[in-house]
Design a protein around this motif. Structure first.
Motif, mmCIF file in Angstrom:
data_model
loop_
_atom_site.group_PDB
_atom_site.id
_atom_site.type_symbol
_atom_site.label_atom_id
_atom_site.label_comp_id
_atom_site.label_asym_id
_atom_site.label_seq_id
_atom_site.Cartn_x
_atom_site.Cartn_y
_atom_site.Cartn_z
ATOM 1 N N ALA A 167 0.710 -0.995 0.160
ATOM 2 C CA ALA A 167 -0.186 0.276 0.115
ATOM 3 C C ALA A 167 0.599 1.085 0.035
ATOM 4 N N ALA A 168 0.704 1.753 -1.248
ATOM 5 C CA ALA A 168 1.377 3.389 -1.066
ATOM 6 C C ALA A 168 1.329 4.511 0.466
ATOM 7 N N THR A 169 2.418 4.170 0.616
ATOM 8 C CA THR A 169 2.548 4.763 2.315
ATOM 9 C C THR A 169 3.338 6.229 2.054
ATOM 10 N N ILE A 170 3.265 7.316 2.706
ATOM 11 C CA ILE A 170 3.623 8.313 3.026
ATOM 12 C C ILE A 170 4.853 8.323 4.733
ATOM 13 N N THR A 171 6.230 8.828 4.544
ATOM 14 C CA THR A 171 7.065 8.466 5.402
ATOM 15 C C THR A 171 7.596 10.234 6.411
ATOM 16 N N GLY A 172 6.376 10.222 6.073
ATOM 17 C CA GLY A 172 6.192 12.307 6.382
ATOM 18 C C GLY A 172 6.209 12.536 7.838
ATOM 19 N N ALA A 173 5.836 11.495 9.014
ATOM 20 C CA ALA A 173 5.451 11.610 10.301
ATOM 21 C C ALA A 173 7.317 11.620 11.153
ATOM 22 N N THR A 174 8.319 10.562 10.225
ATOM 23 C CA THR A 174 9.800 10.660 9.666
ATOM 24 C C THR A 174 10.610 12.015 10.847
ATOM 25 N N THR A 175 10.006 12.312 8.940
ATOM 26 C CA THR A 175 11.206 14.045 8.700
ATOM 27 C C THR A 175 10.329 14.345 9.265
ATOM 28 N N LEU A 176 8.971 14.926 9.768
ATOM 29 C CA LEU A 176 8.346 16.131 11.377
ATOM 30 C C LEU A 176 9.123 15.587 12.464
ATOM 31 N N ALA A 177 9.138 14.146 12.810
ATOM 32 C CA ALA A 177 9.821 14.282 13.989
ATOM 33 C C ALA A 177 10.622 14.660 14.251
ATOM 34 N N ARG A 178 12.065 14.265 13.285
ATOM 35 C CA ARG A 178 12.994 14.234 13.564
ATOM 36 C C ARG A 178 13.280 15.921 13.087
ATOM 37 N N LEU A 179 13.012 17.363 12.358
ATOM 38 C CA LEU A 179 12.741 18.022 11.482
ATOM 39 C C LEU A 179 12.370 18.957 12.655
ATOM 40 N N GLY A 180 11.599 18.589 13.320
ATOM 41 C CA GLY A 180 10.713 19.551 14.097
ATOM 42 C C GLY A 180 10.350 19.374 15.828
ATOM 43 N N LYS A 181 11.763 18.443 16.313
ATOM 44 C CA LYS A 181 12.283 17.902 17.599
ATOM 45 C C LYS A 181 11.459 17.727 18.519
ATOM 46 N N ALA A 182 10.639 17.052 17.448
ATOM 47 C CA ALA A 182 8.907 16.938 18.453
ATOM 48 C C ALA A 182 8.509 15.065 18.491
ATOM 49 N N LYS A 183 7.729 14.734 19.278
ATOM 50 C CA LYS A 183 7.076 13.649 19.763
ATOM 51 C C LYS A 183 5.937 13.115 19.067
ATOM 52 N N VAL A 184 5.223 12.184 18.499
ATOM 53 C CA VAL A 184 4.333 11.227 17.899
ATOM 54 C C VAL A 184 3.359 10.616 19.061
ATOM 55 N N LEU A 185 2.213 11.809 18.918
ATOM 56 C CA LEU A 185 1.138 11.003 20.201
ATOM 57 C C LEU A 185 -0.148 10.327 19.281
ATOM 58 N N PRO A 186 -0.590 9.091 19.073
ATOM 59 C CA PRO A 186 -1.739 8.743 18.407
ATOM 60 C C PRO A 186 -2.930 8.970 19.750
ATOM 61 N N PHE A 187 -3.820 9.408 18.240
ATOM 62 C CA PHE A 187 -4.880 10.808 18.612
ATOM 63 C C PHE A 187 -6.260 9.857 17.654
ATOM 64 N N PHE A 188 -7.231 10.007 18.732
ATOM 65 C CA PHE A 188 -8.092 8.649 18.445
ATOM 66 C C PHE A 188 -9.219 10.063 18.904
ATOM 67 N N VAL A 189 -10.661 9.416 17.672
ATOM 68 C CA VAL A 189 -11.972 10.163 18.072
ATOM 69 C C VAL A 189 -13.012 9.797 18.219
ATOM 70 N N GLU A 190 -13.742 9.265 17.760
ATOM 71 C CA GLU A 190 -15.890 8.778 18.079
ATOM 72 C C GLU A 190 -16.668 9.569 18.628
ATOM 73 N N ARG A 191 -17.385 8.998 17.690
ATOM 74 C CA ARG A 191 -18.696 9.483 18.356
ATOM 75 C C ARG A 191 -19.111 7.908 19.122
ATOM 76 N N ASN A 192 -19.880 8.730 20.439
ATOM 77 C CA ASN A 192 -20.555 7.961 21.104
ATOM 78 C C ASN A 192 -21.109 6.584 21.004
ATOM 79 N N SER A 193 -21.361 5.598 21.740
ATOM 80 C CA SER A 193 -22.057 4.421 20.855
ATOM 81 C C SER A 193 -23.765 4.790 20.367
ATOM 82 N N THR A 194 -24.042 5.655 22.240
ATOM 83 C CA THR A 194 -25.379 7.012 22.038
ATOM 84 C C THR A 194 -25.249 7.801 20.980
#
Length: 308
Positions: A219-246
């Motif tokens: 699957a075609a996948t970009i590798t930008g997260a590595t570049t951004l984290a390295r150049l930006g001296k940043a941490k990567v935090l997984p982020f999740f959002v959903e509508r609740n079940s009700t």
């Protein structure tokens, strides 16, 4: 970097009047109770499923490719749910752009904001590693209630829609950066700031590596997260959002920073990123944007399309 929506006189040209009328009608629906909005949205999604055959076929094919062990009946059930959730996303955008902060706060829960605060307090930027889930507009608006950030976006071709999306997305966040402006992203991270980053779509061959994504091995996948984290001296935090079940509110969760990211090999980083994306999607498969042709780019130009 875009920090303010620019309302100019040319946006009132007669060619935009019908669009403005539609916007006015959409804004009226923000006063409806959220569960009623969601019921209307689900009905819109079911109707769209009858007419948007190209999108139906794309979503159906994506489910077949990603979940080959899922029965045909299960795939059809998930497909129907996904279109209902897509219809509901209309109201996620309306609410995200026009609800007041007070109303947003009445319909949200947040988990993991301490990870963001600790990272920023250490002097490092935050990359929210998100996916194109259907309630993402609301996720960004909710996040901005406690920590305004910088959104990475694609400027709209329609001038009125560009004005509306910028104004709506800046309701509780700092700025927007066009998705190709790497330099401004890096500057934002080094400030330090928070930015949203998504790597789950097909952006073409020029910037892609071909690695597994669910059951698709190339699957075609970009590798930008590595570049951004390295150049930006940043941490990567997984982020999740959903509508609740009700369908009465929205939940977001920010996970702890990834350890040893970026690593020594950007391909391995991208594989790790895809596994995280898969985990996020599987938390609520029905609320993911399956309508996108995720696998349109093949490893070789002469390779047959997966969508025929």
């Amino acid at each position: 970097m875009v920090e303010k929506a620019q309302l100019s006189s040319h946006l009132y040209h007669p060619k935009y009047w019908l669009l403005w009328l539609g916007v006015a009608m959409m804004r009226l629906t923000q006063v409806l109770p959220l569960p009623l909005q969601m019921k209307i949205g689900a009905a819109i999604g079911r109707i769209a499923m009858k007419f948007a055959r190209k999108r139906v076929n794309t979503a159906k094919r994506n489910l077949q490719l990603c979940f080959p062990d899922m029965s045909e009946a299960e795939q059809q059930t998930l497909l129907r749910e996904n279109f209902e959730q897509t219809g509901k996303a209309i109201f996620d955008t309306i609410n995200g752009w026009w609800w007041s902060d007070e109303k947003i706060q009445q319909h949200m829960t947040i988990k993991g904001q301490e990870h963001v605060e600790q990272t920023l307090n250490s002097g490092q930027g935050v990359i929210l590693y998100a996916v194109h889930c259907l309630p993402l507009e609301m996720g960004a608006r909710i996040f901005g209630q406690f920590q305004p950030g910088v959104g990475v976006y694609r400027p709209h071709n329609n001038a009125v829609m560009e004005y509306l999306q910028v104004k709506g997305r800046l309701r509780s966040n700092k700025a927007l950066v066009p998705k190709r402006d790497l330099r401004q992203m890096v500057r934002s991270l080094r400030a330090p700031n928070v930015i949203w980053y998504t790597a789950d779509q097909d952006f073409g061959r020029s910037s892609a590596t071909f690695i597994p994504f669910f059951a698709v091995q190339e699957a075609a996948t970009i590798t930008g997260a590595t570049t951004l984290a390295r150049l930006g001296k940043a941490k990567v935090l997984p982020f999740f959002v959903e509508r609740n079940s009700t369908d009465t509110g929205y939940n977001i969760e920010i996970q702890a920073p990834l350890e040893d990211f970026p690593g020594e090999n950007e391909i391995e980083d991208a594989k790790r990123g895809n596994r995280i994306i898969e985990e996020i999607i599987c938390r609520n498969k029905g609320q993911y944007m399956w309508l996108h042709r995720r696998f349109k780019t093949r490893p070789k130009p002469e390779d047959p399309s997966l969508y025929k």
